[in-house]
Each structure stands twice: as C-alpha cells, then as structure tokens.
Design an enzyme around this catalytic site. Sequence first.
Site, PDB file in Angstrom:
ATOM      1  N   GLU A  61     -28.644  80.107  14.257  1.00  0.00           N
ATOM      2  CA  GLU A  61     -28.807  80.798  15.640  1.00  0.00           C
ATOM      3  C   GLU A  61     -30.395  80.434  16.004  1.00  0.00           C
ATOM      4  OE1 GLU A  61     -28.687  82.442  18.422  1.00  0.00           O
ATOM      5  OE2 GLU A  61     -27.132  83.610  17.139  1.00  0.00           O
ATOM      6  N   GLY A  87     -16.322  88.803  42.962  1.00  0.00           N
ATOM      7  CA  GLY A  87     -17.657  89.652  42.834  1.00  0.00           C
ATOM      8  C   GLY A  87     -17.825  89.849  41.397  1.00  0.00           C
ATOM      9  N   GLY A 107     -12.460  88.259  38.507  1.00  0.00           N
ATOM     10  CA  GLY A 107     -11.969  88.069  39.850  1.00  0.00           C
ATOM     11  C   GLY A 107     -13.291  88.225  40.701  1.00  0.00           C
ATOM     12  N   SER A 165     -24.742  83.695  22.583  1.00  0.00           N
ATOM     13  CA  SER A 165     -26.339  83.425  21.996  1.00  0.00           C
ATOM     14  C   SER A 165     -26.911  82.232  22.473  1.00  0.00           C
ATOM     15  CB  SER A 165     -26.539  83.602  20.648  1.00  0.00           C
ATOM     16  OG  SER A 165     -25.506  82.507  19.929  1.00  0.00           O
ATOM     17  N   ASP A 173     -31.390  78.718  19.374  1.00  0.00           N
ATOM     18  CA  ASP A 173     -32.179  79.526  20.416  1.00  0.00           C
ATOM     19  C   ASP A 173     -33.380  78.533  20.754  1.00  0.00           C
ATOM     20  OD1 ASP A 173     -30.693  81.830  20.280  1.00  0.00           O
ATOM     21  OD2 ASP A 173     -31.858  82.855  18.897  1.00  0.00           O
TER      22      ASP A 173
END
Length: 517
Positions: free
Chosen positions: A237, A493, A491, A436, A241
């Site tokens: 992680e 929007g 979908g 992440s 990052d």
Amino acid sequence: MAERHLADFPDSLLPPPEDATRTGDAPADERLELSLYLKPQPGEAESVAGAQDPRAALAARRHARHRDDIARVRQFAADHSLTVASVEPARRLVKLAGTVAACEAAFGTKLSLYRQGERQFRGRSGMLRLPADLLPIVEAVLGLDDRPAAFAKALRMDDVAAGAGYRPNRIGAFYDFPTGVTGAGQCIAIIELGGGYLDADNAAAFAAMDLPLPEIVAVPIDGATNAPGHSTAADEEVALDLQVAGGVAPGARLAVYFAPASFAGFVDAVSAAIHDPAHAPGALSISWGVNETAWSAAARQAMDSALEDAAKLRVSVFVAAGDNLATNGKTDGALHVQYPASSPWAIGCGGTAITTDGARITAETVWSDTGNGEGTGGGISTLYPVPDFQQAANPPVQMQTRQPGRGVPDVAGDAAQPSGYVIVLNGVTKTIGGTSAVAPLWAGLAALINERAPAPLGFFLPTLYAEPGLLRPITEGDNKPKGTELGYVAGPGWNPCTGLGVPKGQALFERFTKTNS
C-alpha cells in the site's frame, strides 16, 4: 478527588470486536495515551480560508474559543489520576495519559484483550461515561480501544503476465493529465496505517518512469514510524501510494503520515496532516478504510470534523471507496459502503477497468472481478443523508432500506489489476490494482492543478457535480458480487459504481487554473 456526576456518552457506543476472542483483562498497570477531541464551536472556522495563513488563523481562533473547555478537561484529568500529555487547540485535541486502571475508572468502562487470528488488541464494548459538565463539549475519546479501524486496499497480482499494467505516469497520460507542470511547490499528504517504504525502491521506481525522485518525508504519529518489512500488504500500500502520487506529480513533496491502524491512530493522522503547518498539504490521499458501521458515532464525528476542517482550509481529501464490490466484502447479505469514503467531506474514489491500444484508452468499464470477489466499492450510505452538492445528481435509494443517502463514490479511475499500476517493492517489479491507487492518482492531479491555480482546489465536489462534463462518465458494468443482485449498475450520469466518472485531466486543469469559483 472531586465528586462529579457521570452520565452516559451515547455516541461512544461500540459493540464487542467482531470475529475476535476475548483472552483476558487488559493489564491494570499498562499505560495508555488517549485522544480527547472537543466539539467544534459554531463559527470558529469562518473566513479562515481568506487569511494569509489559514492554519495559523484557525489555531489562534480555537485557542481562544476552547480555553475554558481545555481547562475543564485538565481538571477532569487531575481528578482521575490522568496527565495531560499535550494540547493542540487547532485540532481541538487534548492528549491524556494514564494506566488502564485509571482510564477505566475515569470513563466508566472495562478494557479487555482480544485475539483475532495473528492479531492481538485491546477492546471494549458499550458506552463510555463522562462527567455531566464534560458531555456537552467532548466529541470523542479515542485510544481506549485499539481494534483495527481500517485495512489496506492494494490488490497484488501474483501471476502478472510480462508487460501487464502500466507505470503510474503512463496512466496519468491516459487520462490527459496536464503537461508542463509537476506539482512544484505543492505537498501531498499520504495516510498510512502500517508498513513502510525503502529508499531504494522509490529510487528504482522513479528511474523506471524517467522521473526525478520526489522529496519524501515520513511523519510519525502516535508512535508509529516508517517500518517496512513487517507486513507485505501494508508495504504494498505504501509503495503504491507513493509511486502513484509521485509518478503523476513528481515535483510535489510527499509527506507520509504513519499511524497505528486504530480509531485513534486514523483520526489523529488525518487531523495532524490537515493542520500540519510545516508541510501544509493541499491534497490528502487515504487508501485505507472499513465498513462505515464499524465506527462508533463519536469516532466518525471526530473524523468528519477533521475532514470538514480540510474543506475550510482548502485541502482536497481523496479516499478509496473499497475493493470488494457493493457488499464491501461482507457476507451478511447486506450492502455496505466504506468509510471514510462515505463521509460527506471526503471525495470518494471508485475503480474502473481500462483497455488501451498503448497510447490511449479504447474502452473503460466498471471494475468488477466477481470471480475473486473483487471490484469497486460503491453504494448508498445508511448513515449520511444526501449532501446538498449531490442532490441534483439524484442518487438512487439504498436498495435494502429504500432510504436516500450519501452516494459513493464521487469520481473514479483505473483500478483493475490486469490494467493496474507497475510499482517496485523490495526490489521486485509488480503490478498492483485497487481503488487505493485511484486516491493518490487524483491527489497527484490536484497537486498539478494547485501549482497554477489562483487558490487551492480544496473541497471541489460542488463544482464537479454542477459541471459533470469535466469528467468522462462510465456507463457499462456493475459492482454486484457473483451470483447475487446485491449491487448497482452503471449508467448515464452519476452512478454508485464510478460516480461522475474518470478525470479529463486537461479540462479540469483549464477549469480550475482560470477560477476556483
């Protein structure tokens, strides 16, 4: 000791630790350090964004506003054999220290030891109790219980085909991130609740991207430090990052706040980063989280207050929406969204799967690898109402409660492992995916924009929802676990899989470097 009437603190209610076995009482003489957060007062953060130094202005205002509150806490500590370890009015934080026995007596609770697999921790259940005169001013008391409050979300590919995935800067290019800027003069804060990094890995990763090595600073919180080698998942992680945020904004300083993976550690790290006068980050990336219902109301309120402070100080906070589909990995037959992505003050980041021709994205869908139970988190909060900025997007009601709520995520980006991010860890090149990666990707974009913007982006969701054309919507796919209908379908929007969509980097840059209105 002065006699003071104790009252229940309802928002502190916690169930016993889940899937854990109680092994005994916490040692009475063990010394603890607690984080007591005071409730914010109305108007105390008004107009600080326009100050020459908004953090200093907010600190000065809170120092005056909370003087009496802090005095009451000091007296409470003295009455209960606790010491005041530190006071930070800007964060509304008083650190208290004392033995388990003293803490149990002071807060009317019982602390026990628990085991969960290889992990041993201290926990409690039920409500805390507070003197009646403190109840109106205390937002949260954290640190008595140090059960895990969040987990790393990076997903490694163990059988990566040669050439699978892309270097982080390449993925930024796929999303048309602006060129000619590097994030120079900016700081990206990165929250890590475990793990660490090796300088050699970062040097190799940035050399492979043909980029200069960014300035990386480790900031210890609550005794945690840069400590690689203890947890592969946490180290992955951290590497992801750093290499993603730095890969798209190599000119920015990366300040890594290492904290314990407890409620206190998580809130303390976020609060410390937001109010840090030394590094003054303009963007913050959080790739850790857990189901929103796992937090006590008090702990969430303390985190939400910190995130609201970020908005007032014009710090953009990007949070991974989770990697285990709409159930967030739970097998209780219920839908769950991840916290703190579901906070109305966070910018929740969902995941997509991209197909490219090597130069551009040719197809993009919701990330959903149902065979492994992996894919983007997303859905409707059961704890937060629909925020004002999201009303026009008309989120659907939560499928099971049939009630409206805050929709997660807000934005998205590439997260699927086959099209994931090529990083270096322990000298080995590997491909990692997960939402992440999306949080630091967006934080890097924010740093690029902030380099040229007349004012930092800050909490810019109201603009994104008002101008959705700044993102490219993802309209195909769903986040339902295999064999179930527990989830949502993408979908046109906004949708509870990928939010408003993925970044149009240059369009966002042009919009916000002209004006922040």
